[in-house]
Design an enzyme around this catalytic site. Structure first.
Site, short mmCIF file in Angstrom:
data_model
loop_
_atom_site.label_atom_id
_atom_site.label_comp_id
_atom_site.label_asym_id
_atom_site.label_seq_id
_atom_site.Cartn_x
_atom_site.Cartn_y
_atom_site.Cartn_z
N GLY A 141 4.84 -1.28 2.62
CA GLY A 141 4.10 -0.05 2.38
C GLY A 141 4.98 1.18 2.27
CG HIS A 164 -0.26 -0.06 2.52
ND1 HIS A 164 0.24 1.05 3.16
CD2 HIS A 164 0.01 -1.12 3.34
CE1 HIS A 164 0.77 0.69 4.31
NE2 HIS A 164 0.66 -0.62 4.44
CG ASP A 165 -0.33 4.28 1.25
OD1 ASP A 165 -1.20 5.00 0.74
OD2 ASP A 165 -0.54 3.58 2.26
#
Length: 265
Positions: free
Chosen positions: A139, A121-122
């Site tokens: 992440g 994520h991100d």
């Protein structure tokens, strides 16, 4: 004309581009956008607010855009944006962003994600990246253009890897990797420059020589801190584009830690 297999499920609201092909038993969620020429082979699952750029090719059992692997995620709307001409091989996973990380995961163009690789994520992945089998981005990782990650390597959350860098197989990256750097080891140590990659790109010999000299000035000197050496080098080598890329990367953010050369324990 699109080609959607009879066993595939394309939910209402999904946007499918011209010439896209969706294979047997693949599932496309209601907020997914597939651009022109995208190919989903059999058993691909694309979910969430996800966009896939033109002519990208996704292979069986890839899971793209599902809920991020973050316990803080509570169902907020976040996105995954994948560029064009990417090859996403079997069992690859890519997560959307989270509210705490800006809300979007991005992948550039012309990348190769080999079997089992993961984009957390991100993350922000540039163009022409290659992740070999089972390479993993935690992440919030920033991966610049033309980065290569060897098989079974792993990059810790919030790390940055500069353009043209290469990470050896089975290497754990804990800190930032300078542009054009080469890191290896159980816990990544800087082993030199990615000279093979520089030569393959056809960069001028004088620029490569200047970069090698800069590397020695940065990492083979014990005068001052790495940041102070980078500041000196930046002032002295403003006309050298490769050197400037490295010094800009080091000086861009304060309080960063970098992979450096060190003797194996």
């Amino acid at each position: 004309m699109t080609d959607i297999h009879a066993t595939a499920i394309v939910e209402d609201g999904a946007v499918i581009g011209e010439g896209a092909r969706i294979g047997p038993y693949s599932i496309v969620g209601p907020n997914v956008k597939l651009a022109d020429g995208v190919i989903l082979e059999a058993h691909v699952a694309v979910a969430g607010h996800t966009s896939i750029g033109s002519n990208s090719h996704i292979f069986p059992f890839a899971s793209i855009g599902h809920k991020p692997q973050d316990l803080k995620y509570s169902g907020e709307v976040t996105r995954l944006e994948v560029g064009s001409n990417n090859q996403i091989r079997e069992h690859v996973t890519m997560s959307p962003g989270t509210e705490g990380g800006g809300g979007v995961t991005t992948v550039g163009d012309n990348c190769l994600f080999m079997m089992g690789s993961h984009v957390g994520h991100d993350c922000q992945v540039g163009n022409h990246a290659i992740l070999a089998n089972n390479a993993t981005l935690a992440g919030h990782v920033e991966l610049d253009d033309f980065v290569i990650l060897g098989g079974l390597s792993a990059v810790r959350q919030w790390s940055r890897i500069g353009t043209g860098a290469i990470v050896g197989g089975m290497t754990g990256v804990e800190f930032d990797v300078i542009p054009y750097g080469s890191v290896i080891g159980d816990r990544a140590r800087l082993a030199g420059l990615n000279l093979v990659g520089l030569k393959r790109k056809g960069l001028p010999r004088d620029q490569i020589h200047a970069l090698r000299a800069a590397y020695r000035a940065l990492f083979e000197s014990d005068e001052g801190t790495l940041r102070s050496r980078a500041e000196t080098l930046a002032a002295e080598s403003s006309d050298q584009p490769l050197v400037k890329t490295v010094t800009d990367f080091i000086l861009e953010k304060e309080d960063r830690r970098f992979c450096t050369p060190r003797t194996e324990d």
